[in-house]
Write an enzyme that holds these catalytic residues in place. Structure first.
Site, PDB file in Angstrom:
ATOM      1  N   GLU A 125       0.838  -1.210   0.000  1.00 60.80           N
ATOM      2  CA  GLU A 125       0.000   0.000   0.000  1.00 60.80           C
ATOM      3  C   GLU A 125       0.868   1.252   0.000  1.00 60.80           C
ATOM      4  O   GLU A 125       2.068   1.199   0.309  1.00 60.80           O
ATOM      5  CB  GLU A 125      -0.937   0.000   1.204  1.00 60.80           C
ATOM      6  CG  GLU A 125      -0.228   0.024   2.554  1.00 60.80           C
ATOM      7  CD  GLU A 125      -1.115   0.563   3.675  1.00 60.80           C
ATOM      8  OE1 GLU A 125      -1.673   1.659   3.505  1.00 60.80           O
ATOM      9  OE2 GLU A 125      -1.236  -0.110   4.712  1.00 60.80           O
ATOM     10  N   LYS A 153      -5.959  10.421   0.656  1.00 60.89           N
ATOM     11  CA  LYS A 153      -5.966   9.067   1.221  1.00 60.89           C
ATOM     12  C   LYS A 153      -7.181   8.345   0.632  1.00 60.89           C
ATOM     13  O   LYS A 153      -8.314   8.736   0.878  1.00 60.89           O
ATOM     14  CB  LYS A 153      -6.065   9.161   2.748  1.00 60.89           C
ATOM     15  CG  LYS A 153      -6.250   7.838   3.472  1.00 60.89           C
ATOM     16  CD  LYS A 153      -6.418   8.071   4.968  1.00 60.89           C
ATOM     17  CE  LYS A 153      -7.034   6.870   5.654  1.00 60.89           C
ATOM     18  NZ  LYS A 153      -7.385   7.129   7.049  1.00 60.89           N
ATOM     19  N   VAL A 192      -5.411   0.052   2.895  1.00 60.98           N
ATOM     20  CA  VAL A 192      -5.530  -1.405   2.763  1.00 60.98           C
ATOM     21  C   VAL A 192      -6.713  -1.743   1.853  1.00 60.98           C
ATOM     22  O   VAL A 192      -6.591  -2.561   0.933  1.00 60.98           O
ATOM     23  CB  VAL A 192      -5.681  -2.066   4.153  1.00 60.98           C
ATOM     24  CG1 VAL A 192      -6.094  -3.531   4.025  1.00 60.98           C
ATOM     25  CG2 VAL A 192      -4.370  -1.946   4.931  1.00 60.98           C
ATOM     26  N   ASP A 197     -17.084   4.693  14.051  1.00 57.24           N
ATOM     27  CA  ASP A 197     -15.877   4.701  13.223  1.00 57.24           C
ATOM     28  C   ASP A 197     -15.303   3.284  13.093  1.00 57.24           C
ATOM     29  O   ASP A 197     -14.598   2.801  13.978  1.00 57.24           O
ATOM     30  CB  ASP A 197     -14.843   5.658  13.817  1.00 57.24           C
ATOM     31  CG  ASP A 197     -13.667   5.874  12.882  1.00 57.24           C
ATOM     32  OD1 ASP A 197     -13.521   5.108  11.909  1.00 57.24           O
ATOM     33  OD2 ASP A 197     -12.882   6.807  13.119  1.00 57.24           O
ATOM     34  N   SER A 213     -13.245   1.003  10.186  1.00 57.39           N
ATOM     35  CA  SER A 213     -12.528   1.138   8.914  1.00 57.39           C
ATOM     36  C   SER A 213     -13.168   0.303   7.807  1.00 57.39           C
ATOM     37  O   SER A 213     -13.586  -0.838   8.019  1.00 57.39           O
ATOM     38  CB  SER A 213     -11.078   0.702   9.090  1.00 57.39           C
ATOM     39  OG  SER A 213     -10.411   0.751   7.840  1.00 57.39           O
ATOM     40  N   ALA A 214     -13.178   0.885   6.616  1.00 56.72           N
ATOM     41  CA  ALA A 214     -13.640   0.158   5.423  1.00 56.72           C
ATOM     42  C   ALA A 214     -12.729  -1.030   5.118  1.00 56.72           C
ATOM     43  O   ALA A 214     -13.105  -1.921   4.346  1.00 56.72           O
ATOM     44  CB  ALA A 214     -13.699   1.098   4.229  1.00 56.72           C
ATOM     45  N   ASP A 215     -11.535  -1.084   5.740  1.00 63.45           N
ATOM     46  CA  ASP A 215     -10.639  -2.236   5.531  1.00 63.45           C
ATOM     47  C   ASP A 215     -11.334  -3.545   5.913  1.00 63.45           C
ATOM     48  O   ASP A 215     -11.090  -4.593   5.292  1.00 63.45           O
ATOM     49  CB  ASP A 215      -9.369  -2.109   6.392  1.00 63.45           C
ATOM     50  CG  ASP A 215      -8.449  -0.984   5.949  1.00 63.45           C
ATOM     51  OD1 ASP A 215      -8.685  -0.382   4.886  1.00 63.45           O
ATOM     52  OD2 ASP A 215      -7.479  -0.712   6.694  1.00 63.45           O
ATOM     53  N   LYS A 250      -3.061  -1.844  15.587  1.00 65.64           N
ATOM     54  CA  LYS A 250      -2.513  -0.993  16.637  1.00 65.64           C
ATOM     55  C   LYS A 250      -3.482  -0.840  17.794  1.00 65.64           C
ATOM     56  O   LYS A 250      -4.695  -0.892  17.600  1.00 65.64           O
ATOM     57  CB  LYS A 250      -2.219   0.393  16.071  1.00 65.64           C
ATOM     58  CG  LYS A 250      -0.912   0.431  15.348  1.00 65.64           C
ATOM     59  CD  LYS A 250      -0.438   1.836  15.110  1.00 65.64           C
ATOM     60  CE  LYS A 250       0.894   1.735  14.381  1.00 65.64           C
ATOM     61  NZ  LYS A 250       1.004   2.646  13.275  1.00 65.64           N
TER      62      LYS A 250
HETATM   63  N1  PSU Z   1      -2.735   1.451  10.667  1.00 66.06           N
HETATM   64  C1  PSU Z   1      -1.400   1.566  10.832  1.00 66.06           C
HETATM   65  N2  PSU Z   1      -0.689   2.230   9.880  1.00 66.06           N
HETATM   66  C2  PSU Z   1      -1.287   2.758   8.765  1.00 66.06           C
HETATM   67  C3  PSU Z   1      -2.693   2.598   8.595  1.00 66.06           C
HETATM   68  C4  PSU Z   1      -3.377   1.937   9.570  1.00 66.06           C
HETATM   69  O1  PSU Z   1      -0.868   1.098  11.816  1.00 66.06           O
HETATM   70  O2  PSU Z   1      -0.599   3.360   7.912  1.00 66.06           O
HETATM   71  C5  PSU Z   1      -3.369   3.120   7.346  1.00 66.06           C
HETATM   72  C6  PSU Z   1      -3.604   1.983   6.336  1.00 66.06           C
HETATM   73  O3  PSU Z   1      -3.494   2.505   5.033  1.00 66.06           O
HETATM   74  C7  PSU Z   1      -5.055   1.600   6.623  1.00 66.06           C
HETATM   75  C8  PSU Z   1      -5.643   2.955   6.897  1.00 66.06           C
HETATM   76  O4  PSU Z   1      -5.696   0.952   5.544  1.00 66.06           O
HETATM   77  O5  PSU Z   1      -4.670   3.634   7.670  1.00 66.06           O
HETATM   78  C9  PSU Z   1      -6.960   2.859   7.646  1.00 66.06           C
HETATM   79  O6  PSU Z   1      -7.557   4.131   7.716  1.00 66.06           O
HETATM   80  P1  PSU Z   1      -9.052   4.262   8.265  1.00 66.06           P
HETATM   81  O7  PSU Z   1      -8.962   3.912   9.717  1.00 66.06           O
HETATM   82  O8  PSU Z   1      -9.407   5.708   8.022  1.00 66.06           O
HETATM   83  O9  PSU Z   1      -9.885   3.318   7.459  1.00 66.06           O
HETATM   84 MN    MN Z   2     -12.460   5.533  10.076  1.00 70.64          MN
END
Ligand code: PSU
Ligand code: MN
Length: 305
Positions: free
Chosen positions: A24, A85, A105, A137, A139-141, A158
């Site tokens: 990524e 992003k 991701v 909140d 994540s879409a992941d 994390k």
């Molecule tokens: N967690 C980490 N390092 C990162 C990310 C997440 O420890 O760099 C990044 C990755 O690209 C992940 C994104 O897909 O943040 C998730 O963002 P969000 O929570 O807004 O979906």
């Molecule tokens: Mn989010």
């Protein structure tokens, strides 16, 4: 089908049927401070090459989907400051507008699938944030893992996230969460979160078989391989807990929401730890890249006629 621009190296690997590992780019633009971000990106690519596979760092540059970046493109991305992003919601709009963006991701999985790449290495995935019961909140992941058939190698998630809730949502979505070589779900900077992982596998070959088995069953979605950070590089959870709590309190106080939350927390944690968190981060991404290359080799061997 989407018109993909491949790096010379990835184009050659595709024609020769060499194993490829997707990477990524949000980790480069929003996940680590410059200039180490670029050093890490290059070092991780070299680890994949040393394992006999080919790295494919994914990003959108001027409205084109790139799978594999030439060194100059990687360099530009590493120095850029106003890169979008991109997750599932933003990828098509960025391409349609001729924009430039780094893939999370979720978006990297979408691009990897479009490029025929089965394995992807990163550091940590997005998940369910603390306080999600009021902020919603998530994540879409997580939904991407449920619907896009790519095996993602990460060091768990994390502690900025609510790990029990993240595991619950992954279970609800039917995503296999596979701890590599241990029973516990790893927690990014620590080899163990204290929570048992739902599944365990001990070899790249077994993970490759499970990946192919999901395809044979006609199941959509991928696998999350949770690879513990090497013990020598770990940071005790006690050291980071107050730092994470302070970062979270600052985010709440400043009204940070939506896609700004994760980069804000990561940035604050980097600022509050004296380099050690970044060194650990680098070590675990390298470790994940090695395992991902092994899985990519095994998938290639198991599908070879
Ligand atoms: N967690 C980490 N390092 C990162 C990310 C997440 O420890 O760099 C990044 C990755 O690209 C992940 C994104 O897909 O943040 C998730 O963002 P969000 O929570 O807004 O979906
Ligand atoms: Mn989010």
């Amino acid at each position: 089908m989407i018109d993909i621009t491949y790096s010379a190296e990835v184009a050659a690997a595709k024609s020769w049927g060499k194993p490829i590992v997707a990477l990524e780019s949000t980790i480069i633009t929003h996940g680590m401070p410059a200039p180490r971000n670029l050093e890490v990106a290059c070092a991780v690519e070299d680890i994949i090459r040393a394992e006999g596979a080919v790295p494919a760092t994914i990003a959108v540059l001027d409205g084109r989907l790139h799978v594999g970046l030439e060194p100059a493109q990687l360099d530009t991305l590493g120095h850029a400051t106003d890169v979008a992003k991109l997750s599932r919601a933003d990828l098509a709009v960025c391409l349609a507008n001729g924009g430039t963006g780094a893939t999370t991701v979720a978006a990297t999985m979408i691009a990897a699938r479009a490029a025929g790449i089965a394995v992807f290495a990163t550091g940590g995935i997005g998940g369910v944030h603390k306080g999600a019961e009021t902020s919603f909140d998530i994540s879409a992941d997580l939904r991407e893992l449920a619907q896009t058939p790519v095996t993602v190698v990460a060091a768990g998630a994390k502690a900025i996230l609510d790990l029990p809730k993240t595991l619950e949502v992954l279970e609800t979505y039917g995503v296999p969460v596979i701890a590599y070589g241990q029973d516990d779900f790893p927690a990014f900077w620590s080899p163990s979160s204290g929570l048992p992982a739902p599944l365990r596998m001990d070899t790249p070959e077994a993970i490759a078989r499970a990946h192919l088995m999901r395809g044979a069953l006609g199941l959509p979605g991928g696998q999350l391989v949770a690879n513990p950070i090497p013990a020598a590089d770990a940071i005790p959870a006690d050291t980071l807990a107050p730092i994470i709590a302070r970062a979270q309190a600052e985010a709440d106080a400043q009204g940070i929401t939506a896609k700004a939350v994760t980069p804000f927390l990561l940035q604050r944690i980097f600022e509050a730890t004296s380099g050690q968190s970044l060194e650990a981060n680098i070590a675990l991404v390298a470790n994940n890249a090695r395992l991902a290359a092994g899985i990519a080799h095994a998938i290639g061997n198991q599908t070879a006629k």
